[in-house]
Design an enzyme around this catalytic site. Structure first.
Site, PDB file in Angstrom:
ATOM      1  N   GLU A 101      26.556  -3.023  29.546  1.00 32.71           N
ATOM      2  CA  GLU A 101      25.270  -2.964  30.233  1.00 32.71           C
ATOM      3  C   GLU A 101      25.435  -2.606  31.703  1.00 32.71           C
ATOM      4  OE1 GLU A 101      22.527  -2.985  28.765  1.00 32.71           O
ATOM      5  OE2 GLU A 101      22.724  -4.130  26.913  1.00 32.71           O
ATOM      6  N   ASP A 248      25.346   2.922  17.820  1.00 31.46           N
ATOM      7  CA  ASP A 248      24.471   4.016  18.240  1.00 31.46           C
ATOM      8  C   ASP A 248      25.033   4.943  19.307  1.00 31.46           C
ATOM      9  OD1 ASP A 248      24.270   1.898  20.020  1.00 31.46           O
ATOM     10  OD2 ASP A 248      22.095   1.767  19.995  1.00 31.46           O
ATOM     11  N   GLU A 342      11.894  -4.894  16.093  1.00 28.99           N
ATOM     12  CA  GLU A 342      13.343  -4.821  16.277  1.00 28.99           C
ATOM     13  C   GLU A 342      14.053  -4.498  14.972  1.00 28.99           C
ATOM     14  OE1 GLU A 342      15.741  -5.778  19.583  1.00 28.99           O
ATOM     15  OE2 GLU A 342      14.334  -4.135  19.238  1.00 28.99           O
ATOM     16  N   GLU A 360      13.523   4.145  22.831  1.00 29.00           N
ATOM     17  CA  GLU A 360      14.193   5.137  21.983  1.00 29.00           C
ATOM     18  C   GLU A 360      13.221   6.021  21.201  1.00 29.00           C
ATOM     19  OE1 GLU A 360      17.179   2.255  23.176  1.00 29.00           O
ATOM     20  OE2 GLU A 360      15.190   1.989  22.283  1.00 29.00           O
TER      21      GLU A 360
END
Length: 545
Positions: A101, A248, A342, A360
């Site tokens: 992150e 991802d 989610e 996204e």
């Protein structure tokens, strides 16, 4: 009926509401708590577990938003925000943060802002005082992240102490044994950019080594990777394989590293994985997790919202048909539940109802519009704007949705909402001529920070990195070439519509949807010509324009 101008004005007003609320009620805290109208300071609020690892007492939301200010043509605000960053932000904090992150949000934010500052300074209009201060901050942060790579394998620890590193007795970390594939494989864009902008190759070398390990540890029979890996011996801890949470952005960064850095190794690896994804995981319009060692077996009957980025990546690949199919499935889910939950089942029921304002779906909508020019995707973008205003807007910003079934809010506005959502929505409705920069010259990181594709000519790729050629990889006309911009989508919106029409009733409205049991992965190569040669200096806009 709507106009792009009106939508742009609305998006700017929404951004002002979100960013203004952060600056008024939260700054210099990392995040805004939009229900409490105050900042979230780590240690002062109840611990949220891994979610709090993104917070490092470094004004996260401000840094993550910097280059968004430029894209939205808020240049005065940008210059002011850069000055605040240099004046107020400290990185020497005794705090344990997520390597992943911190890399994508803070290091990426500093690098994107540095690139924007240089652009504006060179124009002679603004930032005349700027002398690479953000780049120096970025290098400082990069050096604070480097101790995480001090493992036998070269895979990074998932967390690092900004002041004490990993192995220091005061670090309060360094005992972890596992990390997610995306966590280890989503460093190369930021670290390579830092190396090439600063002239210090150590960052790119470490990020590349981590990618080498993941590549070597792939399952050779399926060419898939698992979700969690042991950072010391490289053994797979979780062997489920998909394109959503946990994996991802590993795939995303292989493709984008090729575009940004011009190194064929990354493209060869991406194509190998992509062939496996389309063979085993893609069951149009679904993307289902399988067991990496036995990929004909689905390991769960639900999908997570993070896979919504994948249609956008398929657009970069030139594989439009499955991108349109999956995006349409996602749109149908948002029409049923207002937002993407989610996690949702293959019958499109809610599996996990939370929605933390993830960007996204907007990202893939933007890419598909730029690739197709189909105004349908503007209507999708309009629906995103309307639902955010109707169901997430609160007096002090925008609040995450705790459960899409009830519409209850959560006291949370993640920094990626400002870094990504508004950037993609603004770009969706704006004309290239209206932007303060040529967006075609940049690649988006996974956090939508802008890195210049001129980095591919800054220095030669690192030596000693070779990928063996795999004879069983299914190649198509796009495997080593860029699709022809003239024929990829020949101004014929009926093409995308004909694909979408088969998925209009996915969520049970109108008639029942029966998923096909047949796995298939058909390339669109026969539909399009390819360019005779390829120099890796394109962005998705080149495909669409």
């Amino acid at each position: 009926m709507f106009t792009c101008v009106r939508l742009l004005d609305q998006i700017l007003e929404m951004f002002d509401h979100a960013y203004g609320s952060y600056m008024k009620y939260a700054y210099p805290a990392d995040e805004l708590m939009p229900l409490s109208c105050k900042g979230r300071v780590r240690g002062l609020e109840p611990n949220r577990g891994d979610i709090d690892d993104a917070l490092g007492k470094f004004s996260l939301t401000l840094i993550d938003t910097l280059d968004t200010l430029v894209v939205l043509n808020k240049l005065n605000e940008f210059e002011d925000a850069v000055k605040k960053t240099l004046r107020d932000v400290r990185l020497d904090n005794d705090i344990v943060v997520s390597v992943f992150e911190t890399n994508i949000r803070v290091l990426g934010g500093l690098l994107g802002a540095h690139v924007m500052s240089e652009l504006l300074r060179q124009r002679g209009e603004r930032m005349q005082w700027y002398r690479d201060e953000l780049l120096h901050m970025a290098k400082d942060l990069g050096q604070r992240l480097l101790p995480a790579f001090n493992t036998t394998s070269g895979l990074p620890y998932p967390r690092v102490n900004l002041r004490y590193g990993v192995l220091d007795p005061l670090s309060r970390t360094g005992t972890e044994t596992d990390t997610c594939t995306a966590c280890a494989g989503t460093m190369i864009l930021e670290f390579a950019a830092l190396s090439r902008l600063s002239g210090d190759s150590v960052f790119e070398e470490h990020a590349r080594k981590a990618l080498d390990v993941l590549w070597e540890k792939r399952q050779r029979g399926s060419d898939l990777v698992g979700t969690v890996i042991n950072i010391h011996n490289g053994d797979w801890v979780r062997r489920d394989s998909g394109v959503g949470a946990g994996i991802d952005s590993y795939y995303e960064y292989l493709m984008k590293a090729y575009i940004l850095l011009g190194d064929n190794v990354y493209l060869e690896r991406f194509n190998t994985h992509y062939s496996a994804i389309m063979k085993y995981i893609s069951q149009p319009p679904l993307l289902l997790n399988v067991h990496m060692h036995n990929p004909t077996v689905n390991v769960r009957s639900w999908m997570d919202s993070l896979l919504a980025f994948f249609p956008g990546l398929q657009v970069l690949r030139g594989d439009l048909k499955p991108a349109i199919e999956t995006h349409e499935m996602l749109y149908q889910v948002t029409k049923q539940h207002k937002f993407l939950p989610e996690a949702f089942t293959t019958e499109f029921r809610v599996h996990w109802g939370q929605h933390p304002l993830r960007p996204e779906f907007a990202e893939s909508t933007y890419f598909l519009y730029k690739a197709t020019g189909d105004p349908y995707y503007l209507k999708v973008g309009q629906s995103i704007v309307e639902k955010l205003n109707a169901h997430a807007r609160v007096p002090c910003g925008f609040a995450a949705v705790q459960d899409v079934r009830t519409g209850t809010h959560e006291d949370r506005m993640d920094s990626f909402f400002l870094a990504e959502m508004f950037k993609y929505l603004y770009l969706l409705f704006s004309e290239k001529s209206e932007l303060p920069l040529d967006i075609d010259n940049y690649i988006f990181t996974t956090e939508a920070h802008l890195l210049p594709m001129s980095l591919s000519t800054t220095q030669a790729p690192c030596q000693g990195n070779h990928t063996e050629q795999l004879s069983n990889v299914g190649e198509d006309l796009f495997t080593h070439s860029c699709p022809s911009t003239q024929t990829l989508f020949p101004n014929n919106p009926s093409y995308a519509k004909s694909i979408r029409d088969g998925y209009k009733y996915l969520t049970g409205v109108g008639r029942a949807y029966h998923p096909s049991p047949v796995r298939w992965a058909k390339c669109l190569a026969e539909l399009f010509l390819v360019s005779l040669s390829y120099v890796p200096t394109f962005s998705v806009q080149d495909i669409g324009n």
